[in-house]
Design an enzyme around this catalytic site. Sequence first.
Site, PDB file in Angstrom:
ATOM      1  N   ARG A  58       0.822  -1.215   0.000  1.00  0.00           N
ATOM      2  CA  ARG A  58       0.000   0.000   0.000  1.00  0.00           C
ATOM      3  C   ARG A  58       0.858   1.269   0.000  1.00  0.00           C
ATOM      4  O   ARG A  58       0.485   2.277  -0.620  1.00  0.00           O
ATOM      5  CB  ARG A  58      -0.921  -0.022   1.222  1.00  0.00           C
ATOM      6  CG  ARG A  58      -1.926   1.117   1.241  1.00  0.00           C
ATOM      7  CD  ARG A  58      -3.012   0.852   2.265  1.00  0.00           C
ATOM      8  NE  ARG A  58      -4.040   1.877   2.242  1.00  0.00           N
ATOM      9  CZ  ARG A  58      -4.314   2.658   3.290  1.00  0.00           C
ATOM     10  NH1 ARG A  58      -3.635   2.524   4.417  1.00  0.00           N
ATOM     11  NH2 ARG A  58      -5.275   3.557   3.204  1.00  0.00           N
ATOM     12  N   HIS A  62       0.305   4.354  -2.572  1.00  0.00           N
ATOM     13  CA  HIS A  62       0.076   5.740  -2.139  1.00  0.00           C
ATOM     14  C   HIS A  62       1.213   6.660  -2.563  1.00  0.00           C
ATOM     15  O   HIS A  62       1.010   7.863  -2.738  1.00  0.00           O
ATOM     16  CB  HIS A  62      -0.169   5.802  -0.629  1.00  0.00           C
ATOM     17  CG  HIS A  62      -1.566   5.399  -0.249  1.00  0.00           C
ATOM     18  ND1 HIS A  62      -2.229   5.907   0.836  1.00  0.00           N
ATOM     19  CD2 HIS A  62      -2.432   4.555  -0.855  1.00  0.00           C
ATOM     20  CE1 HIS A  62      -3.455   5.385   0.897  1.00  0.00           C
ATOM     21  NE2 HIS A  62      -3.594   4.548  -0.104  1.00  0.00           N
ATOM     22  N   ASN A  85      -3.919   8.598   4.787  1.00  0.00           N
ATOM     23  CA  ASN A  85      -2.600   8.148   5.239  1.00  0.00           C
ATOM     24  C   ASN A  85      -2.407   8.195   6.745  1.00  0.00           C
ATOM     25  O   ASN A  85      -1.858   7.265   7.340  1.00  0.00           O
ATOM     26  CB  ASN A  85      -1.507   9.002   4.573  1.00  0.00           C
ATOM     27  CG  ASN A  85      -1.385   8.719   3.086  1.00  0.00           C
ATOM     28  OD1 ASN A  85      -1.855   7.679   2.617  1.00  0.00           O
ATOM     29  ND2 ASN A  85      -0.767   9.631   2.352  1.00  0.00           N
ATOM     30  N   HIS A 184      -6.482  -5.918  -2.188  1.00  0.00           N
ATOM     31  CA  HIS A 184      -7.272  -6.103  -0.966  1.00  0.00           C
ATOM     32  C   HIS A 184      -7.537  -7.587  -0.684  1.00  0.00           C
ATOM     33  O   HIS A 184      -8.384  -7.913   0.144  1.00  0.00           O
ATOM     34  CB  HIS A 184      -8.578  -5.300  -1.042  1.00  0.00           C
ATOM     35  CG  HIS A 184      -8.360  -3.810  -0.993  1.00  0.00           C
ATOM     36  ND1 HIS A 184      -9.370  -2.890  -1.166  1.00  0.00           N
ATOM     37  CD2 HIS A 184      -7.232  -3.077  -0.787  1.00  0.00           C
ATOM     38  CE1 HIS A 184      -8.885  -1.654  -1.073  1.00  0.00           C
ATOM     39  NE2 HIS A 184      -7.579  -1.740  -0.859  1.00  0.00           N
TER      40      HIS A 184
HETATM   41  C1  HEM Z   1      -9.615   1.363  -5.654  1.00  0.00           C
HETATM   42  C2  HEM Z   1      -9.347   2.324  -4.793  1.00  0.00           C
HETATM   43  C3  HEM Z   1      -8.862   2.023  -3.392  1.00  0.00           C
HETATM   44  C4  HEM Z   1      -9.441   2.462  -2.249  1.00  0.00           C
HETATM   45  C5  HEM Z   1     -10.659   3.367  -2.121  1.00  0.00           C
HETATM   46  C6  HEM Z   1      -8.672   1.897  -1.160  1.00  0.00           C
HETATM   47  C7  HEM Z   1      -8.946   2.124   0.180  1.00  0.00           C
HETATM   48  C8  HEM Z   1      -8.344   1.464   1.216  1.00  0.00           C
HETATM   49  C9  HEM Z   1      -8.693   1.609   2.593  1.00  0.00           C
HETATM   50  C10 HEM Z   1      -9.780   2.541   3.139  1.00  0.00           C
HETATM   51  C11 HEM Z   1      -7.926   0.759   3.312  1.00  0.00           C
HETATM   52  C12 HEM Z   1      -7.952   0.543   4.819  1.00  0.00           C
HETATM   53  C13 HEM Z   1      -7.068   1.584   5.496  1.00  0.00           C
HETATM   54  C14 HEM Z   1      -7.314   1.661   6.981  1.00  0.00           C
HETATM   55  O1  HEM Z   1      -8.423   1.370   7.420  1.00  0.00           O
HETATM   56  O2  HEM Z   1      -6.370   2.047   7.719  1.00  0.00           O
HETATM   57  C15 HEM Z   1      -7.060   0.071   2.383  1.00  0.00           C
HETATM   58  C16 HEM Z   1      -6.136  -0.857   2.730  1.00  0.00           C
HETATM   59  C17 HEM Z   1      -5.271  -1.440   1.833  1.00  0.00           C
HETATM   60  N1  HEM Z   1      -5.129  -1.116   0.497  1.00  0.00           N
HETATM   61 FE1  HEM Z   1      -6.425  -0.047  -0.579  1.00  0.00          FE
HETATM   62  N2  HEM Z   1      -7.678   1.137  -1.664  1.00  0.00           N
HETATM   63  C18 HEM Z   1      -7.737   1.191  -3.027  1.00  0.00           C
HETATM   64  C19 HEM Z   1      -6.859   0.597  -3.913  1.00  0.00           C
HETATM   65  C20 HEM Z   1      -5.713  -0.066  -3.539  1.00  0.00           C
HETATM   66  C21 HEM Z   1      -4.628  -0.412  -4.421  1.00  0.00           C
HETATM   67  C22 HEM Z   1      -4.562  -0.040  -5.903  1.00  0.00           C
HETATM   68  C23 HEM Z   1      -3.713  -1.082  -3.683  1.00  0.00           C
HETATM   69  C24 HEM Z   1      -2.375  -1.631  -4.086  1.00  0.00           C
HETATM   70  C25 HEM Z   1      -2.067  -2.004  -5.311  1.00  0.00           C
HETATM   71  C26 HEM Z   1      -4.234  -1.167  -2.337  1.00  0.00           C
HETATM   72  C27 HEM Z   1      -3.640  -1.826  -1.298  1.00  0.00           C
HETATM   73  C28 HEM Z   1      -4.141  -1.881  -0.017  1.00  0.00           C
HETATM   74  C29 HEM Z   1      -3.646  -2.788   1.001  1.00  0.00           C
HETATM   75  C30 HEM Z   1      -2.604  -3.859   0.776  1.00  0.00           C
HETATM   76  C31 HEM Z   1      -4.339  -2.492   2.183  1.00  0.00           C
HETATM   77  C32 HEM Z   1      -4.112  -3.087   3.571  1.00  0.00           C
HETATM   78  C33 HEM Z   1      -2.995  -2.329   4.251  1.00  0.00           C
HETATM   79  C34 HEM Z   1      -2.624  -2.834   5.631  1.00  0.00           C
HETATM   80  O3  HEM Z   1      -3.171  -3.804   6.123  1.00  0.00           O
HETATM   81  O4  HEM Z   1      -1.714  -2.208   6.229  1.00  0.00           O
HETATM   82  N3  HEM Z   1      -5.424  -0.509  -2.289  1.00  0.00           N
HETATM   83  N4  HEM Z   1      -7.338   0.532   1.106  1.00  0.00           N
END
Ligand code: HEM
Length: 313
Positions: A58, A62, A85, A184
């Site tokens: 992630r 970002h 972030n 995800h």
């Molecule tokens: C399509 C649009 C996307 C949205 C709206 C989105 C939104 C989010 C949100 C809200 C979280 C949870 C953050 C939290 O609660 O602290 C999250 C986690 C995550 N996102 Fe996304 N995301 C998107 C696309 C992506 C993309 C393109 C990737 C990587 C290629 C990605 C990788 C991740 C990962 C791996 C997590 C878990 C991180 C952790 O456990 O530390 N996301 N995302």
Amino acid sequence: MASSSLSVVLLLCLAAVASAQMSTTFYDASCPGAQATIKNGVVAAVSSDPRMAASLLRLHFHDCFVQGCDASVLLAGNERNAFGNVGSLRGFDVIDQIKSNVEQACKRTVSCADILAVAARDSVVAVGGPSWTVSLGRRDSDTASETLANHDLPAPSLSVTDLITRFAAKGLNHTDMVALSGAHTIGRAQCKNFRTRLYSEENIDPALATSRKATCPQLTGSGDSNLAPLDDTTPDMFDNAYFVNLKLNKGLLHSDQVLYTLAGGATEDIIDGFASNQDAFNNAFAAAMVKMGNISPLIFPQGQVRRICSRAN
Ligand code: HEM
Ligand SMILES: *[C@@H]1O[C@H](CO)[C@@H](O)[C@H](O)[C@H]1NC(C)=O
């Protein structure tokens, strides 16, 4: 004499600039151990904390979405304080450790932006996902922007139309967007990011809603940072269960589920394809990660190689 040797030097510089570009062998001569050092750092971090694979993946996402893949996300303050972030991104300490190991071997040679790109790939591999070759030679910014981060990073409340627009703005098409959302398949989200979905959306599996509500109370301010897996089936494994879940209304975030149920035909077929074919997902994910990793890099003589990833030189 002095002036002709100066012109030779100038010509050589121009030639170096003209040929400066990203390549897969960028550090082969200048820091041959770089990729192995990064990989060792990632493997160690993920084995002591499986979620770290998700967090490092992630970080790269970002980074790339805000002024390109230039490690701007790592600079203290600024982008790190943006809505998506602050209190959410993790892994800065892991990147700092890797950077210091790399610096020990080769000083001021390997950029923080390249470390993020390689660490994202190695993270995916560490939890069972596909591999791909990372082009190297990105350089680091000396600025970061909280305003730009708030503008460019997609929020989980977005509609599918807005998601498509955000990704298209970065040169990523529907297939890329759906494949990248498949990230995800690993990681965790905080209650505050899926509360509205639990308590006011219809397109959610009732059993999932019930079990998530147990640790995510309706009242804003209570349990806001409680975590739940983004992929309830195989939370720490990089597979296509995320897409199978979307077909069952088991997406955790609003922005996950809209890709299947509210896309008006734009992305359902892509999800069906990934849900029924792990290799199709893996291949599309790898291709999209390469594309994402190439968003507006700073190429020499632009940018710098930071000594410490959290501050400009
Ligand atoms: C399509 C649009 C996307 C949205 C709206 C989105 C939104 C989010 C949100 C809200 C979280 C949870 C953050 C939290 O609660 O602290 C999250 C986690 C995550 N996102 Fe996304 N995301 C998107 C696309 C992506 C993309 C393109 C990737 C990587 C290629 C990605 C990788 C991740 C990962 C791996 C997590 C878990 C991180 C952790 O456990 O530390 N996301 N995302
Ligand atoms: C989207 O980009 C991928 C490469 O990432 C490419 O294979 C695919 O054909 C593109 N799809 C469309 C609809 O343009």
